[in-house]
Structures are given as C-alpha cells and as structure tokens.
Design a protein around this motif. Structure first.
Motif, PDB file in Angstrom:
ATOM      1  N   GLU A  18      -1.379   6.291   4.584  1.00 56.39           N
ATOM      2  CA  GLU A  18      -1.338   5.584   3.218  1.00 56.39           C
ATOM      3  C   GLU A  18      -1.161   7.027   2.310  1.00 56.39           C
ATOM      4  O   GLU A  18      -0.147   6.965   1.280  1.00 56.39           O
ATOM      5  N   ARG A  21       2.115   8.806   2.274  1.00 55.52           N
ATOM      6  CA  ARG A  21       2.911   7.924   1.556  1.00 55.52           C
ATOM      7  C   ARG A  21       3.021   8.217   0.394  1.00 55.52           C
ATOM      8  O   ARG A  21       4.217   8.436  -0.240  1.00 55.52           O
ATOM      9  N   GLN A  24       4.491  11.685  -0.336  1.00 56.79           N
ATOM     10  CA  GLN A  24       5.636  11.529   0.434  1.00 56.79           C
ATOM     11  C   GLN A  24       5.651  12.843   1.410  1.00 56.79           C
ATOM     12  O   GLN A  24       6.808  13.523   1.614  1.00 56.79           O
ATOM     13  N   VAL A  26       5.992  13.506   4.665  1.00 60.38           N
ATOM     14  CA  VAL A  26       6.696  13.024   6.202  1.00 60.38           C
ATOM     15  C   VAL A  26       5.953  13.489   7.475  1.00 60.38           C
ATOM     16  O   VAL A  26       5.669  12.910   8.251  1.00 60.38           O
ATOM     17  N   LEU A  29       2.369  11.900   7.578  1.00 60.14           N
ATOM     18  CA  LEU A  29       3.033  10.576   8.136  1.00 60.14           C
ATOM     19  C   LEU A  29       3.302  10.378   9.358  1.00 60.14           C
ATOM     20  O   LEU A  29       2.690   9.531  10.228  1.00 60.14           O
ATOM     21  N   GLN A  49       2.795   0.708   7.290  1.00 58.01           N
ATOM     22  CA  GLN A  49       2.826   2.219   6.794  1.00 58.01           C
ATOM     23  C   GLN A  49       4.169   2.857   6.850  1.00 58.01           C
ATOM     24  O   GLN A  49       4.438   3.680   5.545  1.00 58.01           O
ATOM     25  N   TYR A  50       4.404   3.042   8.038  1.00 57.42           N
ATOM     26  CA  TYR A  50       5.752   3.854   8.093  1.00 57.42           C
ATOM     27  C   TYR A  50       6.898   3.121   7.577  1.00 57.42           C
ATOM     28  O   TYR A  50       7.914   3.786   6.766  1.00 57.42           O
ATOM     29  N   TYR A  53       7.011   3.653   3.878  1.00 58.42           N
ATOM     30  CA  TYR A  53       7.192   4.904   3.387  1.00 58.42           C
ATOM     31  C   TYR A  53       8.795   4.806   3.089  1.00 58.42           C
ATOM     32  O   TYR A  53       9.235   5.418   2.105  1.00 58.42           O
ATOM     33  N   ASP A  56       9.435   2.791  -0.007  1.00 57.75           N
ATOM     34  CA  ASP A  56       9.086   3.492  -1.228  1.00 57.75           C
ATOM     35  C   ASP A  56      10.144   4.520  -1.738  1.00 57.75           C
ATOM     36  O   ASP A  56      10.211   4.790  -2.718  1.00 57.75           O
TER      37      ASP A  56
END
Length: 93
Positions: A18, A21, A24, A26, A29, A49-50, A53, A56
């Motif tokens: 989170e 995300r 940003q 990656v 993440l 969550q992925y 992303y 978002d």
C-alpha cells in the motif's frame, strides 16, 4: 503462534504494498507482492493492492491484464472485501 507470526508478516507485506502504491514504487510493490503471494496465495489482499496500483496510475489495460493473468478464481481466494475490490477495479477499467 507460528500461524499468527505468518499472518502478521503477510499483513506487513500488504501494508508495504500500500505504501509502495502511494509512492508509485513499482519495485517495492513487486517485491512485497511476490513475498505475500508466496506466503499465502489464497488471500486476495495482495492481488487487490497490485491491481489497484495499475488503476491508480491510469493503466486500465494493465489492471485488466493483471487480474486476468495473475489473480486466481474467486473460489480459490478469501477476504471477500478485497475480492469485491478486485471486481470493482476490473469493472471500472
């Protein structure tokens, strides 16, 4: 005790996802996603969550592709709230 420790670690990975995300980030993440799914592939939170992303950042095709390619069928997942979130992202993408 071990089960609670594993669950705590899983939720730490999801919390890190989170945060990644929001930034940003990656790489962070992806790293935390892989660790979370390796630990518990039936929990929908890491997948949510992925997918979130991608949503978002406005990569709606990426969100759809991720959901198609990497999210197990909902019958193989738990955490209904997050399953619903995945479907919501899919529908809005």
């Amino acid at each position: 005790m071990l089960d609670q420790e594993r669950a705590d670690r899983y939720y730490d990975y999801v919390e890190n996802m989170e945060k990644a995300r929001e930034k940003q980030d990656v790489d962070a993440l992806d790293k935390n996603y892989k660790a979370a799914v390796k630990m518990d592939s039936s929990n929908a939170q890491a997948y949510y969550q992925y997918a979130a992303y991608y949503y978002d950042i406005g990569d709606y095709d990426g969100a759809i592709d991720f959901i198609h390619d990497r999210v197990p069928d909902d019958g193989d997942l738990n955490e209904d709230e997050y399953i619903a979130g995945i479907y919501d992202i899919y529908g809005q993408s």
